[in-house]
Design a protein around this motif. Structure first.
Motif, PDB file in Angstrom:
ATOM      1  N   ILE A  94       0.825  -1.206   0.000  1.00 32.14           N
ATOM      2  CA  ILE A  94       0.000   0.000   0.000  1.00 32.14           C
ATOM      3  C   ILE A  94       0.866   1.266   0.000  1.00 32.14           C
ATOM      4  O   ILE A  94       0.516   2.274  -0.634  1.00 32.14           O
ATOM      5  CB  ILE A  94      -0.981  -0.001   1.204  1.00 32.14           C
ATOM      6  N   GLU A  95       2.025   1.214   0.670  1.00 30.51           N
ATOM      7  CA  GLU A  95       2.882   2.396   0.729  1.00 30.51           C
ATOM      8  C   GLU A  95       3.455   2.775  -0.647  1.00 30.51           C
ATOM      9  O   GLU A  95       3.834   3.919  -0.878  1.00 30.51           O
ATOM     10  CB  GLU A  95       4.053   2.164   1.701  1.00 30.51           C
ATOM     11  N   GLU A  96       3.500   1.804  -1.559  1.00 31.09           N
ATOM     12  CA  GLU A  96       4.079   2.024  -2.884  1.00 31.09           C
ATOM     13  C   GLU A  96       3.018   2.117  -3.987  1.00 31.09           C
ATOM     14  O   GLU A  96       3.353   2.295  -5.162  1.00 31.09           O
ATOM     15  CB  GLU A  96       5.044   0.869  -3.223  1.00 31.09           C
ATOM     16  N   LEU A  97       1.755   2.027  -3.625  1.00 32.40           N
ATOM     17  CA  LEU A  97       0.689   1.918  -4.615  1.00 32.40           C
ATOM     18  C   LEU A  97       0.503   3.221  -5.393  1.00 32.40           C
ATOM     19  O   LEU A  97       0.391   4.300  -4.814  1.00 32.40           O
ATOM     20  CB  LEU A  97      -0.624   1.548  -3.914  1.00 32.40           C
ATOM     21  N   ASP A  98       0.473   3.100  -6.702  1.00 32.97           N
ATOM     22  CA  ASP A  98       0.178   4.228  -7.582  1.00 32.97           C
ATOM     23  C   ASP A  98      -1.337   4.306  -7.743  1.00 32.97           C
ATOM     24  O   ASP A  98      -1.966   3.371  -8.242  1.00 32.97           O
ATOM     25  CB  ASP A  98       0.849   4.002  -8.945  1.00 32.97           C
ATOM     26  N   MET A  99      -1.936   5.409  -7.339  1.00 34.26           N
ATOM     27  CA  MET A  99      -3.384   5.529  -7.381  1.00 34.26           C
ATOM     28  C   MET A  99      -3.927   5.531  -8.812  1.00 34.26           C
ATOM     29  O   MET A  99      -5.110   5.263  -9.036  1.00 34.26           O
ATOM     30  CB  MET A  99      -3.841   6.774  -6.639  1.00 34.26           C
ATOM     31  N   ASN A 100      -3.063   5.793  -9.787  1.00 25.70           N
ATOM     32  CA  ASN A 100      -3.492   5.670 -11.178  1.00 25.70           C
ATOM     33  C   ASN A 100      -3.820   4.219 -11.528  1.00 25.70           C
ATOM     34  O   ASN A 100      -4.702   3.953 -12.350  1.00 25.70           O
ATOM     35  CB  ASN A 100      -2.411   6.193 -12.129  1.00 25.70           C
ATOM     36  N   ASP A 101      -3.109   3.277 -10.889  1.00 25.21           N
ATOM     37  CA  ASP A 101      -3.420   1.866 -11.090  1.00 25.21           C
ATOM     38  C   ASP A 101      -4.792   1.523 -10.506  1.00 25.21           C
ATOM     39  O   ASP A 101      -5.537   0.726 -11.077  1.00 25.21           O
ATOM     40  CB  ASP A 101      -2.352   0.982 -10.438  1.00 25.21           C
ATOM     41  N   VAL A 102      -5.107   2.115  -9.377  1.00 28.11           N
ATOM     42  CA  VAL A 102      -6.419   1.900  -8.766  1.00 28.11           C
ATOM     43  C   VAL A 102      -7.510   2.452  -9.684  1.00 28.11           C
ATOM     44  O   VAL A 102      -8.522   1.785  -9.950  1.00 28.11           O
ATOM     45  CB  VAL A 102      -6.506   2.565  -7.379  1.00 28.11           C
ATOM     46  N   ALA A 103      -7.302   3.648 -10.186  1.00 28.94           N
ATOM     47  CA  ALA A 103      -8.281   4.262 -11.079  1.00 28.94           C
ATOM     48  C   ALA A 103      -8.480   3.423 -12.337  1.00 28.94           C
ATOM     49  O   ALA A 103      -9.610   3.247 -12.815  1.00 28.94           O
ATOM     50  CB  ALA A 103      -7.837   5.674 -11.448  1.00 28.94           C
ATOM     51  N   GLN A 104      -7.392   2.881 -12.877  1.00 31.88           N
ATOM     52  CA  GLN A 104      -7.494   2.062 -14.082  1.00 31.88           C
ATOM     53  C   GLN A 104      -8.283   0.786 -13.812  1.00 31.88           C
ATOM     54  O   GLN A 104      -9.112   0.366 -14.637  1.00 31.88           O
ATOM     55  CB  GLN A 104      -6.099   1.706 -14.599  1.00 31.88           C
ATOM     56  N   ALA A 105      -8.031   0.156 -12.669  1.00 32.28           N
ATOM     57  CA  ALA A 105      -8.763  -1.062 -12.323  1.00 32.28           C
ATOM     58  C   ALA A 105     -10.257  -0.794 -12.189  1.00 32.28           C
ATOM     59  O   ALA A 105     -11.095  -1.572 -12.670  1.00 32.28           O
ATOM     60  CB  ALA A 105      -8.209  -1.661 -11.029  1.00 32.28           C
ATOM     61  N   PHE A 106     -10.604   0.299 -11.540  1.00 32.25           N
ATOM     62  CA  PHE A 106     -12.019   0.640 -11.406  1.00 32.25           C
ATOM     63  C   PHE A 106     -12.635   0.975 -12.763  1.00 32.25           C
ATOM     64  O   PHE A 106     -13.797   0.639 -13.039  1.00 32.25           O
ATOM     65  CB  PHE A 106     -12.201   1.793 -10.426  1.00 32.25           C
ATOM     66  N   GLU A 107     -11.861   1.623 -13.627  1.00 32.93           N
ATOM     67  CA  GLU A 107     -12.348   1.993 -14.955  1.00 32.93           C
ATOM     68  C   GLU A 107     -12.813   0.771 -15.736  1.00 32.93           C
ATOM     69  O   GLU A 107     -13.851   0.796 -16.415  1.00 32.93           O
ATOM     70  CB  GLU A 107     -11.238   2.710 -15.726  1.00 32.93           C
ATOM     71  N   VAL A 108     -12.057  -0.313 -15.642  1.00 35.69           N
ATOM     72  CA  VAL A 108     -12.369  -1.530 -16.394  1.00 35.69           C
ATOM     73  C   VAL A 108     -13.260  -2.483 -15.588  1.00 35.69           C
ATOM     74  O   VAL A 108     -14.277  -2.981 -16.091  1.00 35.69           O
ATOM     75  CB  VAL A 108     -11.070  -2.249 -16.814  1.00 35.69           C
TER      76      VAL A 108
END
Length: 231
Positions: A94-108
């Protein structure tokens, strides 16, 4: 039955397409790239019962465009299978997580199925309709683990969406399920996975056809054999 299937070019999606066609259904295979050779092989076997359609679930314009085209052609659906998904940021703390990856996962994984249902639900008019969202055991809050944050949380949200849809279309006798397809030998699951995607596809189509009828559920979350999953 006519089935709209997203993410149909490989893995579980391709297996579901093959299983459904083998059983005599029509399949509208939604893919981002219509030139894939594996679907072309199915097309050579099953002819016009397979329609390979360009569909990017991350684009509302793409989803709306295909829905409008099918409506103009007078096509109806008996089932929608939301299979398209991504698994990104694996083994990321979690300390290294890029929130853009989270947004992309939710997008799809979440917004994609929402877009598809928004635009294709009006076409789901054949009897004994089904709306199946391919989820994952990773989306179970009961079995939460520290990892795969984008994928897991987006699948948990997808389970909520399935529950809402179940309440919304219940009077229309449309079956709504979130389905854990098992850990499969696919690009996503890897070679060490124990389950053949075709075995999972058989169970999913059985659920779609109501050959397998889950018993009274606390939530609309089952595995591909129809067994209730812990929410």
């Amino acid at each position: 039955m006519n089935i709209l299937l997203t993410g149909a070019s490989r893995g579980l999606g391709l297996a579901i397409a093959a299983e459904a066609l083998e059983r005599g259904h029509g399949v509208i295979a939604g893919v981002r790239d219509v030139s894939g050779d594996k679907l072309a092989t199915l097309s050579a076997t099953y002819g016009d019962r397979l329609i390979i359609a360009e569909l990017d679930v991350a684009s509302e314009e793409s989803v709306a465009g295909l829905a409008s085209a099918l409506k103009r052609e007078g096509r109806t659906l008996g089932a929608i299978v939301n299979n398209a998904a991504i698994l990104n940021a694996r083994n990321t703390q979690i300390e290294e997580l890029d929130m853009n990856d989270v947004a992309q996962a939710f997008e799809v994984n979440l917004y994609g199925p929402m877009r598809v249902v928004k635009h294709f639900l009006p076409l789901l008019t054949e009897s004994n309709g089904a709306l199946l969202n391919i989820s994952s055991e990773a989306g179970s809050i009961t079995n939460a683990y520290p990892g795969d944050y984008p994928y897991s949380i987006s699948k948990t949200a997808l389970n909520m969406f399935s529950q809402q849809l179940h309440r919304y279309v219940n009077k229309r006798r449309i079956q709504v399920l979130s389905i854990h397809p098992g850990w499969m030998k696919t690009d996503m699951g890897g070679e060490n996975a124990p389950t053949d995607p075709r075995a999972s596809a058989r169970g999913i189509v059985d659920l779609l056809e109501r050959r397998i009828v889950p018993e009274a559920l606390g939530f609309q979350f089952v595995d591909y054999t129809g067994k209730e999953m812990p929410i």
